[in-house]
Scaffold this motif. Structure first.
Motif, short mmCIF file in Angstrom:
data_model
loop_
_atom_site.label_atom_id
_atom_site.label_comp_id
_atom_site.label_asym_id
_atom_site.label_seq_id
_atom_site.Cartn_x
_atom_site.Cartn_y
_atom_site.Cartn_z
N PHE A 259 -3.28 -4.11 -6.51
CA PHE A 259 -3.65 -2.38 -6.66
C PHE A 259 -3.22 -1.77 -7.78
CE2 PHE A 259 -2.00 -2.57 -1.95
CZ PHE A 259 -3.13 -2.95 -1.41
N ALA A 260 -2.54 -2.21 -8.87
CA ALA A 260 -2.34 -1.62 -9.93
C ALA A 260 -3.53 -1.89 -10.91
CB ALA A 260 -1.00 -1.93 -10.52
N HIS B 54 2.56 6.94 -6.60
CA HIS B 54 1.61 7.73 -6.93
C HIS B 54 1.40 7.19 -8.39
CE1 HIS B 54 1.74 10.34 -3.49
NE2 HIS B 54 3.09 10.49 -3.66
N CYS C 170 -3.94 0.51 -14.09
CA CYS C 170 -2.93 0.50 -14.73
C CYS C 170 -2.35 -0.69 -15.60
CB CYS C 170 -1.73 0.50 -13.51
SG CYS C 170 -1.82 2.04 -12.66
N LYS D 27 -0.75 6.18 -11.59
CA LYS D 27 -2.06 6.87 -12.12
C LYS D 27 -2.85 5.99 -13.17
CE LYS D 27 0.07 10.90 -13.00
NZ LYS D 27 1.16 10.87 -12.41
N GLU D 28 -4.06 6.20 -13.38
CA GLU D 28 -4.80 5.20 -14.04
C GLU D 28 -4.08 5.33 -15.62
OE1 GLU D 28 -8.90 6.16 -14.49
OE2 GLU D 28 -9.19 4.74 -16.39
N TYR E 271 0.76 3.33 -3.32
CA TYR E 271 0.07 4.51 -3.54
C TYR E 271 0.59 5.71 -2.98
CZ TYR E 271 -4.19 1.81 -4.17
OH TYR E 271 -4.98 0.97 -4.69
N TYR F 246 0.89 -1.05 -0.03
CA TYR F 246 0.03 -0.04 0.00
C TYR F 246 0.88 1.38 -0.09
CZ TYR F 246 -2.97 3.47 1.97
OH TYR F 246 -3.84 4.71 2.35
N ARG G 133 -6.40 0.16 -9.79
CA ARG G 133 -6.25 1.70 -10.33
C ARG G 133 -6.27 1.74 -11.79
NH1 ARG G 133 -3.46 6.42 -6.94
NH2 ARG G 133 -5.51 5.98 -6.07
N THR H 102 -8.96 0.99 2.76
CA THR H 102 -8.83 0.98 1.39
C THR H 102 -8.87 -0.69 0.87
OG1 THR H 102 -7.15 2.67 1.58
CG2 THR H 102 -7.11 1.23 -0.62
#
Lengths: 344, 344
Positions: free
Chosen positions: A174-175, A151, A180, A153-154, A147, A143, A178, A298
């Protein structure tokens, strides 16, 4: 006095050089009175799940003092993360019957005199063993790195090394959550399959079968890498830097390929940090422990909704600790290496 | 047609490997009509001061395309930073009589067809030559690295390598203005003296006389380094990482010790980025050119108040360019290397 119980312990034999071997640990048997000592402000716990973690190999060496933890003591039980049940408490933060996770002494029962850093487990609708990993140190690590450090991003392109490990499998997921594109590397065909079929990585490769890591990365990332979650170091890091995009970010979580070399491999492509405006940042999970509740907010919803998969490699019984722990340092585990001592 | 003038030029002979030599450049003589060509949207300038900069050695090599600039063309005049006077302009941003700084063709007179990236010089109460350095590229570099990348705070411990160069001398002075403790390294006794006596560094050392760079840094920074302004790379970077403090920051501006090696030295201590939570960030000065006016607001007042000292190593005449430029790559300059062609 309390009932006197047999209490098996994982004992540290002596300082290690190189990769620790099973024989550097042994199982001892002592006894323990199931009662806190007179005047104790601590807690008495029954350990349920033990968390085998890469950092533990450092504690098996004689360190020179810059490290975060101090070395194990020869002849004494080792310490490490685990999940435990509180049998008795003289500490205001905990009461009998609570479940806790954090650093514990690796034995069946333990008196923890300074339990302040332990977390009380508030959510027991998920498996308790998760608090050795996805809801414990590995989870906070993934995490924080993904995150708070990268940082990401999409739409960005994310690479994770040691991707099937406890941290890597989470970073990849997580990626994906988001939006990615994410690729992982691992050290066996089985692990690579797991990344693609179980954890939803867009692609994965076995670094042991690639004679040119830079070319493997170029194949997976024809347009380059925006974010690298660094777990291995050395040649892989050099290959990644070559393939980074402008303003890429590297979260340095670990360098497991370097830990047991007599001298670290030199990283040669750092000059490219300039032209590519790359940021490399080292981080340590427990800096983010104060954000533990934000982390749970989260991660618990996607776990409960089945949107995050988590693989554990579970060994049974305290006797299996030496093999399980040492196997981790050799990449034998598939997923988070846990040892279960008791289920409650 | 305009008056036809002799126009001496600095010509590039052929692609270079290794450190450029004086003979890789030569002085040619052509003629130029002092009139913009029909239909030109550019400007005609008289070059006054030329700025010898380390990056120019890259343009003397045949590059493979990842670089920021493209290589010089054999047989043609080289380009580089300079200060020039506008003799004629068909461009809305400039008018006859303006002074400008930025990339110019290295000849006595030049037609610049795409002058958009040039800066018009608004403040002429300071020496015009300053716009080749302290008020030009080197100034923006020092400003960006120190203020925008390192975020050095009062009381922090700052180390600058290649500290007597155009950028380093400014970083040191910015650090003093901010109330930091600052130490610099340089490659001669004379430069070290300059750092201590002229630029106000708290301490300085000659890296050529230290057989153990890590020990030299430990001597200067017994409590470690918070901020490192990286100009040299290689062994120095390794030694600095060993001596960094928790949450230290490294602004990677250049790695001049590595530019002419057939293979870069490997950097071995990157594992320490983790425990020490170090951030390393590469940056390129022209990303900060949009903040040029903010930079001037910061730097002009202390220059006018005499709080910033600036040393230039000035060579006279276009014929001195090959020796001056090549000397820079060998560390022969003391302070900013400038060549003056004309004073106005």
């Amino acid at each position: 006095m309390g009932e006197v119980m047999k209490n098996k312990q994982v004992l540290f034999k002596d300082y290690v050089t190189g990769v620790p071997k099973e024989s550097d640990l042994c199982i001892g048997e002592s006894t323990i009175a199931l009662k806190l000592p007179e005047g104790s402000n601590g807690i008495l716990v029954k350990n349920l799940y033990l968390s085998c973690d890469p950092f533990m190999q450092f504690l098996m060496r004689k360190t020179e003092g810059h490290g975060v933890f101090s070395s194990y003591k020869p002849g004494a039980p080792i310490t490490g993360n685990g999940v435990a049940k509180v049998l008795e408490s003289n500490h205001p933060k905990f009461k009998k019957g609570d479940y806790v996770w954090g650093t514990t002494s690796w034995e069946e029962y333990a008196v923890l005199e300074k339990p302040d850093a332990l977390f009380k487990i508030e959510h027991t609708d998920v498996p308790l063993s998760y608090y050795t990993g996805i809801l414990g140190m590995a989870g906070v690590t993934a995490y924080a790195g993904f995150y708070e450090v990268c940082h990401a991003k999409e739409g960005e392109r994310v690479f994770v090394s040691a991707a099937s490990g406890a941290v890597g499998q989470l970073v990849g997921q997580f990626a994906k959550l988001r939006g990615c594109y994410v690729v992982g590397s691992a050290g066996s065909k089985e692990k690579v399959e797991l990344l693609k079929t179980k954890f939803g990585f867009d692609d994965a490769f076995n670094y042991k079968e690639e004679h040119d890591l830079a070319a493997a990365l170029k194949r997976c990332f024809p347009e380059g890498i925006d974010v690298y979650f660094e777990n291995v170091g050395g040649k892989m890091l050099d290959a990644v830097i070559l393939n980074m995009r402008l303003r890429g970010r590297i979260a340095v979580c670990g360098m497991i390929s370097q830990y047991n070399l007599s001298e670290p491999e030199g990283v040669k492509n750092l000059m490219l940090l300039i032209d590519k405006r790359i940021t490399m940042r080292g981080f340590v999970n427990f800096d983010y422990y104060p954000q533990y509740n934000k982390f749970l907010d989260t991660i618990l919803p996607p776990i409960r909704e089945g949107k995050i998969t988590y693989v554990e490699d579970i060994a049974e019984g305290i006797e299996s600790v030496p093999a399980a722990l040492v196997g981790l340092f050799r990449g034998r585990n598939v997923g988070k290496q846990v040892v279960v001592l008791a289920h409650e």
